[in-house]
Design a protein around this motif. Structure first.
Motif, PDB file in Angstrom:
ATOM      1  N   LEU A  38      24.588  94.845  70.865  1.00 53.06           N
ATOM      2  CA  LEU A  38      25.370  94.172  71.331  1.00 53.06           C
ATOM      3  C   LEU A  38      26.778  94.015  71.468  1.00 53.06           C
ATOM      4  N   VAL A  39      27.020  94.821  69.854  1.00 50.63           N
ATOM      5  CA  VAL A  39      28.171  94.361  68.709  1.00 50.63           C
ATOM      6  C   VAL A  39      28.539  96.347  68.896  1.00 50.63           C
ATOM      7  N   SER A  40      27.568  97.187  68.748  1.00 53.89           N
ATOM      8  CA  SER A  40      28.247  98.142  68.812  1.00 53.89           C
ATOM      9  C   SER A  40      28.664  98.911  69.514  1.00 53.89           C
ATOM     10  N   TRP A 103      34.243  92.414  64.629  1.00 56.08           N
ATOM     11  CA  TRP A 103      33.596  91.764  65.696  1.00 56.08           C
ATOM     12  C   TRP A 103      32.533  90.687  65.200  1.00 56.08           C
ATOM     13  N   LEU A 104      31.821  90.207  65.302  1.00 50.97           N
ATOM     14  CA  LEU A 104      31.041  89.124  65.326  1.00 50.97           C
ATOM     15  C   LEU A 104      29.322  89.133  65.255  1.00 50.97           C
ATOM     16  N   SER A 105      28.527  88.773  64.936  1.00 51.97           N
ATOM     17  CA  SER A 105      27.378  88.805  65.183  1.00 51.97           C
ATOM     18  C   SER A 105      26.615  87.513  66.500  1.00 51.97           C
ATOM     19  N   GLY A 110      30.915  82.447  71.483  1.00 55.35           N
ATOM     20  CA  GLY A 110      30.889  81.797  72.673  1.00 55.35           C
ATOM     21  C   GLY A 110      31.492  80.635  71.534  1.00 55.35           C
ATOM     22  N   GLN A 111      31.634  80.512  70.666  1.00 52.39           N
ATOM     23  CA  GLN A 111      31.609  79.231  70.340  1.00 52.39           C
ATOM     24  C   GLN A 111      33.283  79.114  69.580  1.00 52.39           C
ATOM     25  N   GLY A 112      34.409  79.846  69.926  1.00 49.12           N
ATOM     26  CA  GLY A 112      35.911  80.279  69.568  1.00 49.12           C
ATOM     27  C   GLY A 112      35.964  80.154  68.391  1.00 49.12           C
ATOM     28  N   ILE A 113      35.116  80.719  67.358  1.00 52.38           N
ATOM     29  CA  ILE A 113      35.425  81.303  66.021  1.00 52.38           C
ATOM     30  C   ILE A 113      36.081  82.899  66.025  1.00 52.38           C
ATOM     31  N   MET A 114      36.079  83.516  66.766  1.00 49.23           N
ATOM     32  CA  MET A 114      37.168  84.440  66.760  1.00 49.23           C
ATOM     33  C   MET A 114      38.569  84.220  67.343  1.00 49.23           C
ATOM     34  N   THR A 115      38.423  83.398  68.732  1.00 49.50           N
ATOM     35  CA  THR A 115      39.738  82.866  69.178  1.00 49.50           C
ATOM     36  C   THR A 115      40.807  82.611  67.921  1.00 49.50           C
ATOM     37  N   THR A 138      43.577  98.028  70.547  1.00 49.10           N
ATOM     38  CA  THR A 138      42.735  98.967  71.675  1.00 49.10           C
ATOM     39  C   THR A 138      41.229  98.549  72.362  1.00 49.10           C
ATOM     40  N   VAL A 139      41.348  98.419  73.857  1.00 50.89           N
ATOM     41  CA  VAL A 139      40.014  97.251  74.255  1.00 50.89           C
ATOM     42  C   VAL A 139      39.354  97.727  75.789  1.00 50.89           C
ATOM     43  N   ILE A 140      38.368  98.340  75.612  1.00 50.56           N
ATOM     44  CA  ILE A 140      37.290  98.956  76.499  1.00 50.56           C
ATOM     45  C   ILE A 140      37.933  97.513  77.936  1.00 50.56           C
ATOM     46  N   GLU A 142      36.180  96.341  79.970  1.00 51.17           N
ATOM     47  CA  GLU A 142      35.519  95.878  80.534  1.00 51.17           C
ATOM     48  C   GLU A 142      35.118  94.213  79.315  1.00 51.17           C
ATOM     49  N   ASN A 143      35.486  94.473  77.789  1.00 52.17           N
ATOM     50  CA  ASN A 143      35.452  93.614  77.342  1.00 52.17           C
ATOM     51  C   ASN A 143      36.340  92.844  77.471  1.00 52.17           C
ATOM     52  N   ARG A 144      35.758  91.460  78.003  1.00 50.23           N
ATOM     53  CA  ARG A 144      36.570  90.469  79.028  1.00 50.23           C
ATOM     54  C   ARG A 144      36.540  89.417  77.213  1.00 50.23           C
ATOM     55  N   GLY A 145      35.771  89.220  76.894  1.00 50.58           N
ATOM     56  CA  GLY A 145      36.006  88.403  75.500  1.00 50.58           C
ATOM     57  C   GLY A 145      37.378  88.584  75.262  1.00 50.58           C
ATOM     58  N   SER A 146      36.567  90.067  74.265  1.00 57.34           N
ATOM     59  CA  SER A 146      37.647  90.597  73.589  1.00 57.34           C
ATOM     60  C   SER A 146      39.380  90.153  73.595  1.00 57.34           C
ATOM     61  N   ILE A 147      39.386  90.336  75.107  1.00 55.85           N
ATOM     62  CA  ILE A 147      40.887  90.266  75.575  1.00 55.85           C
ATOM     63  C   ILE A 147      40.770  89.313  76.019  1.00 55.85           C
ATOM     64  N   LYS A 148      40.226  88.592  75.975  1.00 60.38           N
ATOM     65  CA  LYS A 148      40.627  87.244  76.059  1.00 60.38           C
ATOM     66  C   LYS A 148      41.193  86.107  74.221  1.00 60.38           C
ATOM     67  N   VAL A 149      40.723  86.850  73.489  1.00 63.45           N
ATOM     68  CA  VAL A 149      40.969  86.453  72.273  1.00 63.45           C
ATOM     69  C   VAL A 149      43.172  86.761  71.879  1.00 63.45           C
ATOM     70  N   LEU A 150      42.255  87.934  72.898  1.00 63.69           N
ATOM     71  CA  LEU A 150      43.930  88.089  72.089  1.00 63.69           C
ATOM     72  C   LEU A 150      44.746  87.886  72.427  1.00 63.69           C
ATOM     73  N   GLU A 151      44.578  87.512  74.309  1.00 61.21           N
ATOM     74  CA  GLU A 151      46.092  86.863  74.937  1.00 61.21           C
ATOM     75  C   GLU A 151      46.147  85.760  74.372  1.00 61.21           C
ATOM     76  N   ARG A 152      45.088  84.873  73.493  1.00 60.18           N
ATOM     77  CA  ARG A 152      45.001  83.375  72.875  1.00 60.18           C
ATOM     78  C   ARG A 152      45.819  83.918  71.969  1.00 60.18           C
ATOM     79  N   ALA A 153      46.260  84.682  71.392  1.00 62.33           N
ATOM     80  CA  ALA A 153      46.908  85.050  70.061  1.00 62.33           C
ATOM     81  C   ALA A 153      48.152  84.976  70.448  1.00 62.33           C
TER      82      ALA A 153
HETATM   83  C1  LIG Z   1      35.019  89.888  71.726  1.00 60.82           C
HETATM   84  C2  LIG Z   1      34.073  88.847  70.359  1.00 60.82           C
HETATM   85  C3  LIG Z   1      34.906  89.209  69.526  1.00 60.82           C
HETATM   86  C4  LIG Z   1      34.660  87.666  71.210  1.00 60.82           C
HETATM   87  O1  LIG Z   1      33.252  86.364  69.709  1.00 60.82           O
HETATM   88  P1  LIG Z   1      33.451  85.071  69.660  1.00 60.82           P
HETATM   89  O2  LIG Z   1      33.648  84.449  68.717  1.00 60.82           O
HETATM   90  O3  LIG Z   1      32.499  85.081  70.927  1.00 60.82           O
HETATM   91  O4  LIG Z   1      34.506  84.514  71.176  1.00 60.82           O
HETATM   92  P2  LIG Z   1      35.829  83.405  71.120  1.00 60.82           P
HETATM   93  O5  LIG Z   1      34.255  82.560  71.332  1.00 60.82           O
HETATM   94  O6  LIG Z   1      36.581  82.742  70.868  1.00 60.82           O
HETATM   95  O7  LIG Z   1      36.215  83.518  72.984  1.00 60.82           O
HETATM   96  C5  LIG Z   1      35.876  83.959  73.687  1.00 60.82           C
HETATM   97  C6  LIG Z   1      35.883  83.430  74.931  1.00 60.82           C
HETATM   98  O8  LIG Z   1      36.234  85.056  75.853  1.00 60.82           O
HETATM   99  C7  LIG Z   1      34.482  84.654  77.263  1.00 60.82           C
HETATM  100  N1  LIG Z   1      34.333  85.540  77.953  1.00 60.82           N
HETATM  101  C8  LIG Z   1      33.076  86.262  77.185  1.00 60.82           C
HETATM  102  N2  LIG Z   1      32.609  86.901  77.471  1.00 60.82           N
HETATM  103  C9  LIG Z   1      33.645  87.072  78.406  1.00 60.82           C
HETATM  104  C10 LIG Z   1      33.435  87.627  79.893  1.00 60.82           C
HETATM  105  N3  LIG Z   1      32.354  88.556  80.012  1.00 60.82           N
HETATM  106  N4  LIG Z   1      34.394  87.033  80.588  1.00 60.82           N
HETATM  107  C11 LIG Z   1      35.338  86.671  80.470  1.00 60.82           C
HETATM  108  N5  LIG Z   1      34.965  85.884  79.863  1.00 60.82           N
HETATM  109  C12 LIG Z   1      34.357  85.773  78.550  1.00 60.82           C
HETATM  110  C13 LIG Z   1      34.577  82.962  76.238  1.00 60.82           C
HETATM  111  O9  LIG Z   1      33.748  82.123  77.521  1.00 60.82           O
HETATM  112  C14 LIG Z   1      35.261  83.031  75.820  1.00 60.82           C
HETATM  113  O10 LIG Z   1      35.869  82.009  76.467  1.00 60.82           O
HETATM  114  P3  LIG Z   1      36.031  80.624  75.883  1.00 60.82           P
HETATM  115  O11 LIG Z   1      36.379  80.152  75.109  1.00 60.82           O
HETATM  116  O12 LIG Z   1      37.385  79.830  77.236  1.00 60.82           O
HETATM  117  O13 LIG Z   1      34.740  79.900  77.164  1.00 60.82           O
HETATM  118  C15 LIG Z   1      32.910  89.020  70.202  1.00 60.82           C
HETATM  119  O14 LIG Z   1      31.918  88.712  71.373  1.00 60.82           O
HETATM  120  C16 LIG Z   1      32.203  90.417  69.434  1.00 60.82           C
HETATM  121  O15 LIG Z   1      32.272  90.775  67.976  1.00 60.82           O
HETATM  122  N6  LIG Z   1      31.850  91.318  70.699  1.00 60.82           N
HETATM  123  C17 LIG Z   1      31.236  92.842  69.978  1.00 60.82           C
HETATM  124  C18 LIG Z   1      32.349  93.352  69.554  1.00 60.82           C
HETATM  125  C19 LIG Z   1      33.626  93.706  69.802  1.00 60.82           C
HETATM  126  O16 LIG Z   1      33.824  93.675  71.320  1.00 60.82           O
HETATM  127  N7  LIG Z   1      35.039  93.569  69.017  1.00 60.82           N
HETATM  128  C20 LIG Z   1      35.864  93.487  69.798  1.00 60.82           C
HETATM  129  C21 LIG Z   1      36.513  95.759  70.118  1.00 60.82           C
HETATM  130  S1  LIG Z   1      37.970  95.822  70.975  1.00 60.82           S
END
Ligand SMILES: CC(C)(COP(=O)(O)OP(=O)(O)OC[C@H]1O[C@@H](n2cnc3c(N)ncnc32)[C@H](O)[C@@H]1OP(=O)(O)O)[C@@H](O)C(=O)NCCC(=O)NCCS
Length: 197
Positions: A38-40, A103-105, A110-115, A138-140, A142-153
């Motif tokens: 899930l991380v790699s 990256w995060l375990s 989903g706890q807002g840690i990376m944001t 640079t973000v793949i 499909e990695n929506r969570g990663s894009i979201k944390v970057l946009e929030r910053a």
């Molecule tokens: C990407 C990653 C760093 C996010 O860390 P995190 O601490 O879970 O992120 P946060 O909780 O701060 O925020 C993630 C947000 O994205 C959202 N999200 C996660 N997956 C999503 C998806 N598939 N589609 C839409 N939103 C998504 C979460 O719901 C959260 O938003 P919310 O706070 O409004 O609910 C973590 O998932 C990770 O380590 N992934 C594997 C390694 C990786 O991808 N690294 C980055 C490479 S560019």
């Protein structure tokens, strides 16, 4: 966000985590956090999978080198490594850009840690490195969570490298996300109602 100075290996004390330098004793915790597909899945090929104890020992050595900006993300209360973050240096004419990685375990997603980490670490870098002009990631696609944390910053989507990655039998577009120093200042100012200095 609290900035730590002096001899401490702690870089930032945040609300949900602590960012500090890696220690030799972190190897087992790194494996426990990082050894997951899930991380790699969305990391570059240099991120090991499976992630062995030797990989962790090697990484601690690399991160400990002079000038390294690679840090551990740790639990706030028990100081256990649960992720990694930091900047890769570029050279020559690109030396005023740093490349952000993180990256995060999965246990802590989903706890807002990376944001919090990305926002605070970006501010830390612009404040600590006066010549830094730009942070990019640079973000793949499909990695929506990663894009979201970057946009929030405050990062902007600057372009898409179409079909740039072929991984595990699949083709991916890659988004280039960037944060420029003056945009960061404006962003922090608007967000906090104050000025970033
Ligand atoms: C990407 C990653 C760093 C996010 O860390 P995190 O601490 O879970 O992120 P946060 O909780 O701060 O925020 C993630 C947000 O994205 C959202 N999200 C996660 N997956 C999503 C998806 N598939 N589609 C839409 N939103 C998504 C979460 O719901 C959260 O938003 P919310 O706070 O409004 O609910 C973590 O998932 C990770 O380590 N992934 C594997 C390694 C990786 O991808 N690294 C980055 C490479 S560019």
């Amino acid at each position: 966000m609290a900035y730590i100075t002096g001899s401490s290996d702690v870089i930032l004390k945040l609300g949900k985590s602590v960012i500090r330098r890696y220690r030799k004793s972190d190897a087992e915790a790194i494996v426990a956090a990082a050894d997951s597909h899930l991380v790699s899945e969305y990391m570059t090929a240099t991120f090991p999978s499976p992630y062995t104890l030797q990989d962790a020992v090697n990484w601690i050595d690399i991160a400990g080198q002079e000038g390294s900006l690679f840090f551990a993300i740790c639990t706030f209360d028990s100081d256990i490594v649960i992720g990694g973050c930091g900047f890769q240096h570029l050279t020559g004419e690109q030396s005023r850009t740093k490349v952000l990685g993180y990256w995060l375990s999965p246990r802590y997603w989903g706890q807002g840690i990376m944001t919090e980490v990305i926002s605070s670490l970006s501010s830390w870098a612009f404040e600590q490195l006066p010549t830094l002009l730009r942070i990019e990631a640079t973000v793949i696609e499909e990695n929506r969570g990663s894009i979201k944390v970057l946009e929030r910053a405050g990062f902007h989507h600057e372009g898409t490298r179409r079909m740039a990655v072929f991984k595990n039998g699949r083709i991916h577009n890659v988004l280039v996300m960037g944060l420029i120093r003056h945009e960061w200042k404006d962003f922090v100012e608007v967000k906090t109602g104050g000025v970033a200095e």
